[in-house]
Design an enzyme around this catalytic site. Sequence first.
Site, PDB file in Angstrom:
ATOM      1  N   ARG A   1      13.509 -18.098  10.834  1.00 18.62           N
ATOM      2  CA  ARG A   1      12.915 -16.883   9.780  1.00 18.62           C
ATOM      3  C   ARG A   1      13.784 -15.912   9.994  1.00 18.62           C
ATOM      4  O   ARG A   1      13.823 -14.931   8.904  1.00 18.62           O
ATOM      5  CB  ARG A   1      11.551 -16.306  10.577  1.00 18.62           C
ATOM      6  CG  ARG A   1      10.441 -17.325  10.287  1.00 18.62           C
ATOM      7  CD  ARG A   1       9.197 -16.862  10.851  1.00 18.62           C
ATOM      8  NE  ARG A   1       9.248 -16.658  12.470  1.00 18.62           N
ATOM      9  CZ  ARG A   1       8.259 -16.457  13.073  1.00 18.62           C
ATOM     10  NH1 ARG A   1       7.097 -15.956  12.587  1.00 18.62           N
ATOM     11  NH2 ARG A   1       8.477 -16.149  14.480  1.00 18.62           N
TER      12      ARG A   1
ATOM     13  N   TYR B   1      12.594 -21.355   6.103  1.00 17.33           N
ATOM     14  CA  TYR B   1      12.404 -22.948   6.228  1.00 17.33           C
ATOM     15  C   TYR B   1      12.350 -23.815   5.030  1.00 17.33           C
ATOM     16  O   TYR B   1      12.728 -25.068   4.961  1.00 17.33           O
ATOM     17  CB  TYR B   1      10.881 -23.189   7.060  1.00 17.33           C
ATOM     18  CG  TYR B   1      10.758 -22.488   8.492  1.00 17.33           C
ATOM     19  CD1 TYR B   1      11.974 -22.617   9.364  1.00 17.33           C
ATOM     20  CD2 TYR B   1      10.115 -21.561   8.666  1.00 17.33           C
ATOM     21  CE1 TYR B   1      11.778 -21.929  10.585  1.00 17.33           C
ATOM     22  CE2 TYR B   1       9.608 -20.958   9.940  1.00 17.33           C
ATOM     23  CZ  TYR B   1      10.701 -21.247  10.807  1.00 17.33           C
ATOM     24  OH  TYR B   1      10.645 -20.791  12.188  1.00 17.33           O
TER      25      TYR B   1
ATOM     26  N   LYS C   1       4.348 -30.261  20.600  1.00 14.83           N
ATOM     27  CA  LYS C   1       2.833 -30.300  20.967  1.00 14.83           C
ATOM     28  C   LYS C   1       2.511 -28.898  21.227  1.00 14.83           C
ATOM     29  O   LYS C   1       3.207 -28.070  21.612  1.00 14.83           O
ATOM     30  CB  LYS C   1       2.637 -31.260  22.218  1.00 14.83           C
ATOM     31  CG  LYS C   1       3.616 -31.095  23.503  1.00 14.83           C
ATOM     32  CD  LYS C   1       3.007 -29.994  24.147  1.00 14.83           C
ATOM     33  CE  LYS C   1       3.895 -29.284  25.430  1.00 14.83           C
ATOM     34  NZ  LYS C   1       3.423 -28.140  25.688  1.00 14.83           N
TER      35      LYS C   1
END
Length: 327
Positions: free
Chosen positions: A37, A58, A97
């Site tokens: 970012r 992104y 995850k």
Amino acid sequence: MALRWGIVAAGAISNDFVAAVHALPAADHQVVAVAARNLDRAKQFASRHNISTSYGSYEELAGNCDIDVVYIGSIHTEHPKLCKLFFDAGKPVLCEKPLTTSLQQTLETVNLARERKLFLMEAVWSRCSPLYQTLRDEIASGTVGEVVSVEACFGYDARDAPRITQKELGGGATLDIGIYCIQFANWVFGETPQKVTSSGHLNKQGVDMSAGIILLYSNNRIAHLYYSTVVPMKSHGIVYGKEGTIKVECLQCPTDMWIGEKHIEIPNPPSAESFNFCGSAGLAYEAEHVRQCLTQGLLESSLVPLSESINLAKTMEEALEKLGVTY
């Protein structure tokens, strides 16, 4: 031709993933771009890891046509929207995850990947460890007889880590490390639990800092799981069979296993890189597994199939509901 990786987010786990990939043959893997970012942070990351291209958004990375697959290493509250961004750009995704913070978001993300016919894998890197396959082979061969119980434990002190303590960042022990214990039990028993019971304590922000879970499986099999982000606890998993036990050290990425007094060791790939987390050299196994999946034209992993991501999300949500945690 080498698999060309794009890295989404320039944090600690992304550092470890890229460092692990660098231990693999350059003919098979290349990290070609990174996005954060903040452009300066992306440039610093790129410089540290000799990555040719860096982006301050992104969206720019999603538009890069020279990328074969992306690794998403952002905080997990951002995972659903980032998965969608890269699916919209036609990119296969390996996402850290937990895949999301809720069962509903997981279902939506999985369904989107299936609709777009794009590869998606939740980065439960433990499953890619060679020792996990050795464990399953030993169980299947009857080395310890019928397995009736599993114990798993994992803990470390993260009381000062905002990503653990703050609800808006998807904090909490269950999503961070409890998932390792749950997936270990599922791997051993080869199924998802039929009943979930949990107890633990929350911080003032309403996220769980430590917990114990009991999972009931078919045929009267049971798993006792303990995890904490308050105190260090030795990470291990124990499989109790009617004719013996198997102990796995460092269940998130094991290199050592004992069957009674017999010791089995499978070292992680050698690496001269610096890592932030214990055992991160083993992330190389995960990267190579993804390459093999994509080379074969698969849309999901056999080690972490999308059905397992849904099962993990369901179990964690049930445990969190009983703990009083909602996101």
